[in-house]
Design a protein around this motif. Structure first.
Motif, PDB file in Angstrom:
ATOM      1  N   MET A 143       6.586   6.850 -53.583  1.00  0.00           N
ATOM      2  CA  MET A 143       5.306   6.491 -53.410  1.00  0.00           C
ATOM      3  C   MET A 143       4.447   7.442 -54.258  1.00  0.00           C
ATOM      4  O   MET A 143       4.607   8.711 -54.005  1.00  0.00           O
ATOM      5  N   THR A 144       3.471   7.048 -54.910  1.00  0.00           N
ATOM      6  CA  THR A 144       2.707   7.817 -55.644  1.00  0.00           C
ATOM      7  C   THR A 144       1.463   8.474 -54.889  1.00  0.00           C
ATOM      8  O   THR A 144       1.092   7.345 -54.205  1.00  0.00           O
ATOM      9  N   THR A 145       0.902   9.417 -55.097  1.00  0.00           N
ATOM     10  CA  THR A 145      -0.312   9.763 -54.442  1.00  0.00           C
ATOM     11  C   THR A 145      -1.452   9.280 -55.193  1.00  0.00           C
ATOM     12  O   THR A 145      -1.566   9.554 -56.542  1.00  0.00           O
ATOM     13  N   PRO A 146      -2.668   8.679 -54.589  1.00  0.00           N
ATOM     14  CA  PRO A 146      -3.733   8.315 -55.536  1.00  0.00           C
ATOM     15  C   PRO A 146      -4.363   9.598 -56.175  1.00  0.00           C
ATOM     16  O   PRO A 146      -4.449  10.594 -55.709  1.00  0.00           O
ATOM     17  N   GLU A 147      -5.028   9.196 -57.380  1.00  0.00           N
ATOM     18  CA  GLU A 147      -5.710  10.033 -58.144  1.00  0.00           C
ATOM     19  C   GLU A 147      -6.891  10.426 -57.297  1.00  0.00           C
ATOM     20  O   GLU A 147      -7.497   9.703 -56.822  1.00  0.00           O
ATOM     21  N   PRO A 148      -7.555  11.571 -57.588  1.00  0.00           N
ATOM     22  CA  PRO A 148      -8.659  11.763 -56.680  1.00  0.00           C
ATOM     23  C   PRO A 148      -9.921  11.071 -56.950  1.00  0.00           C
ATOM     24  O   PRO A 148     -10.519  10.644 -56.015  1.00  0.00           O
ATOM     25  N   ASP A 149     -10.033  10.678 -58.267  1.00  0.00           N
ATOM     26  CA  ASP A 149     -11.340   9.735 -58.405  1.00  0.00           C
ATOM     27  C   ASP A 149     -11.138   8.296 -57.721  1.00  0.00           C
ATOM     28  O   ASP A 149     -12.024   7.721 -57.288  1.00  0.00           O
ATOM     29  N   GLY A 150      -9.581   7.840 -57.928  1.00  0.00           N
ATOM     30  CA  GLY A 150      -9.468   6.553 -57.184  1.00  0.00           C
ATOM     31  C   GLY A 150      -9.615   6.621 -55.721  1.00  0.00           C
ATOM     32  O   GLY A 150     -10.131   5.810 -55.083  1.00  0.00           O
ATOM     33  N   LEU A 151      -9.210   7.723 -55.210  1.00  0.00           N
ATOM     34  CA  LEU A 151      -9.464   7.911 -53.600  1.00  0.00           C
ATOM     35  C   LEU A 151     -10.921   8.057 -53.419  1.00  0.00           C
ATOM     36  O   LEU A 151     -11.339   7.444 -52.424  1.00  0.00           O
ATOM     37  N   LEU A 152     -11.606   8.920 -54.178  1.00  0.00           N
ATOM     38  CA  LEU A 152     -13.011   8.722 -53.796  1.00  0.00           C
ATOM     39  C   LEU A 152     -13.791   7.539 -53.987  1.00  0.00           C
ATOM     40  O   LEU A 152     -14.524   6.944 -53.182  1.00  0.00           O
ATOM     41  N   ALA A 153     -13.439   6.582 -54.953  1.00  0.00           N
ATOM     42  CA  ALA A 153     -13.933   5.261 -55.274  1.00  0.00           C
ATOM     43  C   ALA A 153     -13.396   4.470 -53.916  1.00  0.00           C
ATOM     44  O   ALA A 153     -14.287   3.690 -53.627  1.00  0.00           O
ATOM     45  N   GLU A 154     -12.260   4.527 -53.670  1.00  0.00           N
ATOM     46  CA  GLU A 154     -11.870   3.854 -52.213  1.00  0.00           C
ATOM     47  C   GLU A 154     -12.712   4.260 -51.066  1.00  0.00           C
ATOM     48  O   GLU A 154     -13.231   3.361 -50.247  1.00  0.00           O
TER      49      GLU A 154
END
Length: 148
Positions: free
Chosen positions: A1-12
């Motif tokens: 399982m991959t860790t979400p990118e920081p910007d993707g996590l912030l967007a979510e």
């Protein structure tokens, strides 16, 4: 399982936060007996920015929608007694959209529901964290490249 990118996590996280605020606001409005769509509430808020009531075309431009969409929104708000169409005193071919007392009361209820929803969301934050969060939001909302 991959860790979400920081910007993707912030967007979510931002998306989840805005949904929570919206749901909290909607619950408060419903409990106050205020039935209004998000688009209608946006139009009501747009009416308070000018010294004189705007024309339908002005509202369409401000809301960045086609004029037909504004007509439908105004129809619904007018049926609920929140706005009225009024002839322009300087040009009777022009129709302006005015807030009614019911519309002003609805705007007040919207502001109160929005503040209460924000208070619910911000409750876990300390005063210092709130100040920092507010400053960060200002940078994002008002920073360079702002398009709206």
């Amino acid at each position: 399982m991959t860790t979400p990118e920081p910007d993707g996590l912030l967007a979510e996280q931002l998306l989840r936060l805005t949904r929570r605020i919206h749901r909290s606001q909607q619950r408060r409005l419903e409990s106050a007996g205020v039935v209004i769509t998000p688009a209608q509430s946006r139009l009501l808020r747009a009416l308070v920015h000018d010294e004189r009531p705007p024309r339908m075309a002005d509202l369409a431009a401000r809301l960045e929608v086609v004029p037909r969409a504004v007509t439908s929104l105004v129809d619904g708000l007018e049926a609920a007694g929140r706005v009225r169409r009024a002839p322009d005193p300087d040009n009777r071919r022009v129709i302006r959209i005015e807030l009614t007392d019911t519309g002003r009361a609805t705007l007040k209820a919207l502001r109160e529901a929005r503040r209460a929803a924000a208070e619910d969301i911000l409750a876990p934050l300390s005063p210092a964290q709130r100040t920092e969060f507010g400053a960060l939001l200002s940078v994002l909302a008002d920073g360079p490249g702002r398009s709206c």
